[in-house]
Scaffold this motif. Structure first.
Motif, mmCIF file in Angstrom:
data_model
loop_
_atom_site.group_PDB
_atom_site.id
_atom_site.type_symbol
_atom_site.label_atom_id
_atom_site.label_comp_id
_atom_site.label_asym_id
_atom_site.label_seq_id
_atom_site.Cartn_x
_atom_site.Cartn_y
_atom_site.Cartn_z
ATOM 1 N N UNK A 74 0.812 -1.207 0.000
ATOM 2 C CA UNK A 74 0.000 0.000 0.000
ATOM 3 C C UNK A 74 0.851 1.264 0.000
ATOM 4 N N UNK A 75 2.052 1.190 0.531
ATOM 5 C CA UNK A 75 2.945 2.353 0.536
ATOM 6 C C UNK A 75 3.154 2.877 -0.891
ATOM 7 N N UNK A 83 9.257 5.420 -0.149
ATOM 8 C CA UNK A 83 9.140 4.024 0.287
ATOM 9 C C UNK A 83 9.601 3.833 1.726
ATOM 10 N N UNK A 84 10.539 4.678 2.151
ATOM 11 C CA UNK A 84 11.128 4.462 3.470
ATOM 12 C C UNK A 84 11.210 5.778 4.225
ATOM 13 N N UNK A 305 7.008 -7.155 8.957
ATOM 14 C CA UNK A 305 5.548 -7.111 8.870
ATOM 15 C C UNK A 305 5.094 -6.123 9.934
ATOM 16 N N UNK A 306 4.549 -5.014 9.499
ATOM 17 C CA UNK A 306 4.165 -3.992 10.483
ATOM 18 C C UNK A 306 2.724 -3.575 10.282
ATOM 19 N N UNK A 307 2.318 -2.667 11.114
ATOM 20 C CA UNK A 307 0.972 -2.116 11.134
ATOM 21 C C UNK A 307 0.810 -1.516 12.513
ATOM 22 N N UNK A 308 -0.239 -0.737 12.712
ATOM 23 C CA UNK A 308 -0.500 -0.191 14.042
ATOM 24 C C UNK A 308 -1.954 -0.440 14.386
ATOM 25 N N UNK A 309 -2.245 -0.407 15.667
ATOM 26 C CA UNK A 309 -3.639 -0.367 16.091
ATOM 27 C C UNK A 309 -3.787 0.845 17.000
ATOM 28 N N UNK A 449 -2.592 0.831 8.488
ATOM 29 C CA UNK A 449 -1.643 0.157 7.593
ATOM 30 C C UNK A 449 -0.199 0.574 7.863
ATOM 31 N N UNK A 450 0.755 -0.205 7.338
ATOM 32 C CA UNK A 450 2.175 0.104 7.546
ATOM 33 C C UNK A 450 2.557 1.497 7.049
ATOM 34 N N UNK A 451 3.446 2.149 7.776
ATOM 35 C CA UNK A 451 4.023 3.426 7.361
ATOM 36 C C UNK A 451 5.122 3.155 6.334
ATOM 37 N N UNK A 452 5.619 4.169 5.655
ATOM 38 C CA UNK A 452 6.840 3.977 4.874
ATOM 39 C C UNK A 452 7.883 3.283 5.764
#
Ligand SMILES: Cc1cc2nc3c(=O)[nH]c(=O)nc-3n(C[C@H](O)[C@H](O)[C@H](O)COP(=O)(O)OP(=O)(O)OC[C@H]3O[C@@H](n4cnc5c(N)ncnc54)[C@H](O)[C@@H]3O)c2cc1C
Ligand code: SF4
Lengths: 523, 183
Positions: A74-75, A83-84, A305-309, A449-452
């Motif tokens: 998704x980034x 990207x980063x 594998x990242x992500x936040x809640x 969703x994941x950040x850069x």
């Protein structure tokens, strides 16, 4: 006294990049009497220059030079040219980092053996073990002042941690604490303790958090054996007819090209620029780029594998007060395929301020569903997921066929597709994270969703056999004896843990090897 | 379609209903006047905005579009006008950008029917139109600019309970980093 070396001094070790890997390696070598020149693309700031303001700090420190993206992540859609999230300044990304410092678990060095073949993944065991690294981990923890090691107390828990901890207890998690943080919980190493400012991602204005900028680098300079040249952008590495590297060509602050001769070159530009430098150094002898006989330079790019809640409660949390990431739950870090994926993940507390929350909570979202979440910001708590992702050959850094940088060199394209294992792990982690907050009365939860990518790994990986990777167990390239890789791009696999402690550990160990090989005149 | 409680039926904190709704309904059209020099003037909130690149009517619509994209009832129009300023600046600097904004707003007006975008009294109806143009470059340009130009205004951070810079106040070590007591 800071040293000053001549461009024609062919006896120096040239290190490219002054972050976790490069800054540490430089200091270690300098203490062993080795002459070191660190070439760093970014400017040199001091602690007092840091800014408690998310976008202003980003503009000051982040790497914003062009990069492109491709792949299904998704980034690539939301941040096609970012990207980063990494840094271009002396100290590298250790200026922005949060300080979470966990050791790898033993089985994570044996991913292929432990997990077996995973379809679509290019898994491999590391050519070294936890036992081999343990003494160096211990030195890295001591160097960085990691809390809960060497008798150092943990940091106090902030409001965000209190919610996190209460949720962990409700779910029956047993391994929850305020983390192993490279942040002073007490005054130490001539630096003060954490004042709970809450801007760890923007550079710690107290200097409480470890960064090579104000620890390793000045210590290395004080030996008189190390020179750091800021605003020195490496363009390529040169070699002789025997295939040994001989010099590094860089653009100085006025854009003028300079050539620094070198006895040894160590690449530590982080996992996007390091392979890019090797690829951009292609020659008639090495048409596919330096150290690339395996074809693995740039491949196996990993980002965890990242992500936040984030979760909203009836009452205030003020999660942004205090240390950004001082909270961890390690119960899910184990390898337990019954959960539907191999490898494991950590939960860590996390908070963003209003400007970044708007950009990252649900990139691209708008309307009242989004703004009502923002309206509840004071009542929000947050956590971050960091887990092992699968190395894949086609997740890779390549040279852009179309976009060039200010020096006329192709920029890096970062291609990434999630592996089904990554997606399964992320979904498991989202569900557990949401359960955790629901258990303490969340009104709404947001699987973000994941950040850069903040963790960039694997693009010059370590391997036993030269055909499987780029470097050996010392970070020495299989192809060229006096060319080393000294950053996270060496990682064979990513583990579930934040990478920097391991990067520093490998750098300390690599310094011993380089110094001994130089002494033996083997390089 | 979105109603103004959010697409997914977001629960409300009771306090929010107490806040005055600003001009996100009809009031905005009346509150903002176009002055003789082409400036936008809001007498109630006491602000004016000189428009350089766009038609004043276009700018006025873009300010309302900005609120409709990121509706916060406690944020006055003034901050949406500040957030929308980059559109006018981009239009003044680049004819292509100007064309994109002018055509995009004209398209919105055409979709809205006789009264134009302003003629639609309910936010929900305007938002339905925005969904129809959500894939256009103009919409993405507006949204992606706003997400910084609105939320990066320090002045509105207190509305979100965000305290901003904290180093000069000694951090939160003595100012409530662990004051949560409701668990
Ligand atoms: C917001 C944030 C939070 C983080 N939190 C954590 C955490 O809690 N725990 C953790 O373990 N990790 C964390 N990380 C990741 C951590 O910062 C990195 O893993 C680590 O800094 C990588 O070290 P490195 O030496 O590989 O590269 P870096 O530290 O990125 O250093 C690379 C340096 O090389 C320079 N360089 C690149 N190309 C060239 C060139 N051509 N010429 C000259 N110089 C060049 C760059 O300018 C840069 O300064 C975080 C990162 C971010 C962004
Ligand atoms: S919270 Fe602590 S570590 Fe983080 S920036 Fe502030 S003083 Fe530094």
């Amino acid at each position: 006294m800071t040293a000053k070396f001549d461009l024609n001094d062919g006896n120096v070790v040239v290190i490219i990049g002054s972050g976790a890997g490069g800054g540490t390696l430089g200091n270690e070598l300098a203490h062993k009497g080795v002459k070191v020149v660190i070439l760093e693309a970014g400017k040199r700031y001091e602690v007092s220059d840091f800014i408690n303001d998310e976008w202003a700090s980003f503009a000051q420190l982040a790497w914003t030079d062009a990069r492109t993206t491709s792949g299904t992540w998704r980034v690539a859609k939301n941040f096609p040219n970012l990207p980063a999230w990494i840094v271009k300044s002396v100290g590298g990304t250790t200026t922005h980092w949060a300080g979470a410092s966990l050791r790898f678990q033993p089985h994570e060095f044996k991913a292929l053996t432990t997990y077996g073949k995973v379809a679509g993944a290019n898994l491999l065991d590391w050519p070294l073990t936890l036992e081999e690294l343990e003494p160096y981990y211990a030195r890295a923890e001591d160097r960085m002042g990691v809390t809960r090691t060497n008798g150092l107390p943990g940091l106090p828990g902030n409001n965000n941690f209190k919610v996190f901890h209460a949720g962990a207890e409700k779910l029956g998690y047993k391994e929850c604490n305020t983390g192993h943080m490279a942040i002073n919980s007490v005054e130490r190493d001539d630096r003060t303790f954490c004042h709970q400012t809450g801007f760890c991602f923007q550079g710690c204005k107290w200097g409480a958090k470890w960064s090579t900028l104000y620890t390793e680098i000045p210590k290395g300079e004080a030996t008189g054996n190390m020179e750091v040249r800021p605003e020195s952008r490496v363009l390529r590495i040169e070699h002789d007819d025997h295939g040994k590297v001989t010099a590094v060509v860089y653009a100085d602050k006025d854009g003028k090209q300079q050539r620094q001769k070198a006895r040894v070159v160590c690449v530590a530009g982080n996992s996007i620029e390091s392979p890019r430098i090797l690829l951009n150094s292609a020659s008639s002898k090495f048409p596919d780029g330096l150290a690339n006989s395996s074809g693995q330079v740039g491949r196996n790019y990993m980002r965890h594998t990242t992500g936040s809640v984030y979760a909203v409660f009836e009452k205030p949390v003020h999660m942004y007060r205090g240390t950004t990431m001082a909270g961890v739950i390690q119960d899910e870090a184990r390898h337990d395929p019954s959960r539907g994926f191999v490898g494991g993940y950590e939960f860590e507390t996390l908070s963003l301020g209003i400007p970044f929350m708007a950009a990252f909570l649900d990139p691209g979202a708008w309307g009242r569903s989004f703004t009502s979440a923002m309206d509840d910001y004071p009542n929000m708590a947050g956590l971050w997921i960091v887990g092992e992702d699968m190395p894949q050959e086609n997740n890779r850094i390549t040279l852009s066929p179309t976009v060039k940088d200010a020096f006329g060199l192709p920029v890096a394209d970062v291609h990434f597709d999630d592996h089904p294992n990554d997606a399964a792990m992320r979904n498991h982690a989202y569900a557990q994270g949401q359960r955790l907050y629901d258990a303490v009365g969340a009104i709404r939860t947001f699987p973000t969703p994941p950040y850069p990518s903040t963790h960039n790994l694997g693009t010059n990986r370590m391997s036993e056999k030269p055909g499987d990777g780029v470097v050996n167990k010392w970070g020495q390239t299989h192809d060229i004896g006096n060319l080393f890789v000294s950053d996270g791009s060496q990682f064979t696999t990513g583990g579930a843990e934040n990478p920097t402690l391991t990067i520093v550990t490998l750098a300390i160990r690599q310094a011993e090897y380089i110094a001994s090989r130089m002494k033996a005149r083997a390089i | 379609m979105l109603d103004h409680h959010g697409a997914r039926g977001a629960p409300h904190s009771p306090s929010r209903r107490l806040f005055l709704r600003r001009s996100s309904e009809m009031a905005f059209a009346a509150a903002v006047a176009i002055g003789s020099g082409g400036a936008l003037i809001n007498a109630t909130e006491a602000w004016g905005l000189e428009v350089k690149g766009l038609k004043p009517e276009t700018m006025k619509t873009l300010i309302l579009v900005s609120r409709d994209i990121y509706p916060h009832d406690r944020i006055p129009d003034r901050n949406y006008a500040i957030a929308a300023k980059p559109f006018d600046e981009k239009a003044a600097a680049d004819p292509k950008q100007k064309d994109m904004f002018e055509k995009g707003v004209a398209q919105l007006d055409a979709l809205a029917g006789p009264g134009g975008y302003f003629g639609l009294g309910w936010e929900a109806d305007r938002v339905a139109l925005l969904h129809r143009i959500a894939d256009t470059p103009m919409f993405e340009a507006v949204r992606s600019t706003l997400v910084v130009s609105l939320y990066n205004q320090k002045e509105i951070w207190p509305i979100f309970g965000y305290e901003g810079e904290s180093f000069s106040k000694g951090g939160y070590i003595h100012r409530g980093f662990d004051d949560l007591d409701w668990l």
